[in-house]
Motif scaffolding. Structure first.
Motif, PDB file in Angstrom:
ATOM      1  N   VAL A  52      14.776 -23.356   2.390  1.00 23.46           N
ATOM      2  CA  VAL A  52      14.077 -24.359   1.586  1.00 23.46           C
ATOM      3  C   VAL A  52      14.939 -25.610   1.605  1.00 23.46           C
ATOM      4  O   VAL A  52      16.134 -25.558   1.285  1.00 23.46           O
ATOM      5  N   LEU A  53      14.350 -26.754   1.964  1.00 24.37           N
ATOM      6  CA  LEU A  53      15.096 -28.001   2.122  1.00 24.37           C
ATOM      7  C   LEU A  53      14.609 -29.004   1.097  1.00 24.37           C
ATOM      8  O   LEU A  53      13.415 -29.300   1.009  1.00 24.37           O
ATOM      9  N   LEU A  54      15.559 -29.534   0.309  1.00 28.50           N
ATOM     10  CA  LEU A  54      15.256 -30.534  -0.694  1.00 28.50           C
ATOM     11  C   LEU A  54      15.928 -31.846  -0.295  1.00 28.50           C
ATOM     12  O   LEU A  54      17.128 -31.898  -0.025  1.00 28.50           O
ATOM     13  N   ARG A  55      15.137 -32.929  -0.250  1.00 30.65           N
ATOM     14  CA  ARG A  55      15.661 -34.262   0.040  1.00 30.65           C
ATOM     15  C   ARG A  55      15.365 -35.160  -1.152  1.00 30.65           C
ATOM     16  O   ARG A  55      14.278 -35.130  -1.712  1.00 30.65           O
ATOM     17  N   MET A  56      16.386 -35.981  -1.504  1.00 36.56           N
ATOM     18  CA  MET A  56      16.188 -36.890  -2.627  1.00 36.56           C
ATOM     19  C   MET A  56      16.988 -38.174  -2.381  1.00 36.56           C
ATOM     20  O   MET A  56      18.085 -38.122  -1.834  1.00 36.56           O
TER      21      MET A  56
END
Length: 463
Positions: A52-56
């Protein structure tokens, strides 16, 4: 039950539709956002079969800044990571190893260190300059792109990419001014020579001339050239035998024509560039009058009636014979002060004339034959402006003469002004002034009358 590859993305999407993001911040209550709410605030959550990849983005309300130690990945196998490949490029694009080698880039991989070398001024970078305290300074910079591919303990391929601006120190240089005078490219054509020039920003600093004459559209029309000048460049078509050509190495097969365009400094008029094109052309018939006072003529002698024999043709001085000949043509080349050449001045032109002759063989007196054959005579002329000719020591003209070939006519002996030619080693008719001689019919004396007695009256007196 196993899912097919086409159904797996749909299953992941449906399984994550009820997910939420929870943000924990020290000293504050947790914040929960649905995936749609998080997306509206700039957060991105991506699902793959193994992660799972989270970008912010930086500076969001639910984030805070803190100092953490920087962790770098080693190039060699350590703590479960193994380096597989390292590549470099410029401006965010990786380059093929052969391309980097051609540009002079170097890449050396050591134990725990990568050494990258970029030559000063190499392709892919930029040289920039400025003036500081009356000193010209220059530096070189390049946007280096670096990629490291390594494998983790789960045999998953990872890529570490990095862009860095590399810049040298400012180096002092002595300014150098480079002149770029326009240079024409020439192309040989059957009818003449075609010159081309692509316009550049600095071309306004130069004058284009043919000899001493400025090349303009009006001048081109007067000379018989075809010229096109637009925003892209200049196209100059110079037909053969128009003014400006130099003719060399003439024989019955071919000759060479040379044309020259000059680029001059617009202020000083000094010549900065010679654009010269030399082309071969087939020889048919021609007449050339050189600046050194040599006439070269190639002409056919079989068009007359009766046909002339090329081997028996001469000039006015019958010792001057063709330099070359074939079945139909002759090539004469002679100095204007030799071979019986005659000179006259007419309308500010100095005209030199000779005659190509073919005399019929005389018939023996004991075998007379009645024939209507006539003698072949062909006049050849070279005309020069009087002010262009200097004959103090030897013949010299500042411009080539204009030649003409035609039917021979009685020579006009009247001169507009007397001109003395220098005495050559062999005296010819062209070396002394020609004085007009006018033949007048003989006058008859006035008659004297006297009485004459007849024979009969004399007898009567005697008787």
């Amino acid at each position: 039950m196993a899912l097919s590859h086409t159904l797996r993305p749909l299953a992941y999407t449906q399984a994550s539709s009820g997910w939420q993001l929870m943000f924990l911040k020290e000293g504050q209550t947790s914040a929960e956002l649905s995936l749609d709410e998080a997306r509206e605030q700039g957060y991105r959550l991506h699902f793959t079969p193994g992660r799972v990849l989270l970008r912010m983005p930086y500076g969001k309300p639910l984030s805070h800044d803190s100092l953490v130690p920087i962790v770098t990945f080693p190039l060699s196998s350590h703590a479960g990571f193994e380096s597989k490949n390292i590549s470099i490029g410029v401006h965010g694009t990786l380059l093929d190893p052969q391309v980097t080698a051609d540009r002079g880039y170097s890449l050396s991989i050591g134990k725990g260190m990568v050494d990258i070398g970029i030559p000063y001024g190499a392709e892919g970078g930029h040289r920039q300059s400025f003036v500081l305290h009356n000193t010209y300074l220059e530096f070189y910079l390049i946007y280096l792109y670096y990629e490291c591919v390594f494998m983790d303990s789960f045999h998953t391929e990872n890529r570490h990419r990095h862009t860095k601006v590399l810049m040298t120190q400012s180096l002092p240089h002595v300014p150098i001014t480079i002149n770029h005078p326009p240079s024409f490219s020439g192309l040989c054509q059957e009818h003449g020579i075609v010159f081309k020039l692509a316009h550049e920003e600095f071309h306004h600093m130069w004058d284009i001339t043919i000899g001493n004459n400025l090349l303009t559209e009006q001048y081109a029309v007067r000379q018989g050239y075809l010229m096109a000048n637009d925003s892209q460049g200049i196209l100059l078509d110079v037909p053969l035998f128009t003014p400006g050509y130099l003719y060399e190495d003439i024989d019955l097969d071919q000759f060479f024509g040379t044309f020259e365009i000059l680029s001059r400094d617009a202020k000083t008029q000094e010549i900065q560039q010679h654009s010269v094109k030399r082309c071969p052309f087939p020889t048919t018939e021609l007449i050339v009058c050189s600046t050194g006072g040599v006439m070269t003529v190639v002409t056919s002698v079989v068009k007359s009636i009766p046909k002339a024999d090329p081997q028996r043709t001469t000039l006015l001085d019958t010792t001057c014979k063709p330099k070359e000949m074939d079945e139909t043509r002759v090539l004469f080349e002679f100095d204007l002060t030799t071979c019986g050449t005659r000179m006259k001045v007419k309308n500010d032109l100095m005209i030199f004339e000779n005659t190509i002759m073919f005399e019929q063989e005389p018939f023996p007196s004991h075998r007379p034959v009645i024939t209507r054959d006539t003698t072949f005579r062909l006049a050849v002329q070279c005309s020069y402006p009087v002010e262009a000719v200097n004959m103090d020591v030897a013949f010299a003209s500042s411009v080539p003469g204009r030649g003409s070939v035609g039917e021979a006519k009685p020579y006009e002996t009247a001169l507009a002004k007397p001109i003395m030619l220098p005495a050559p080693e062999v005296v010819t008719t062209a070396s002394v002034p020609i004085t007009p001689r006018i033949k007048t019919p003989p006058t008859q004396r006035s008659a004297k009358f006297m009485r004459v007695r007849s024979h009969h009256s004399a007898k009567r007196q005697s008787s």
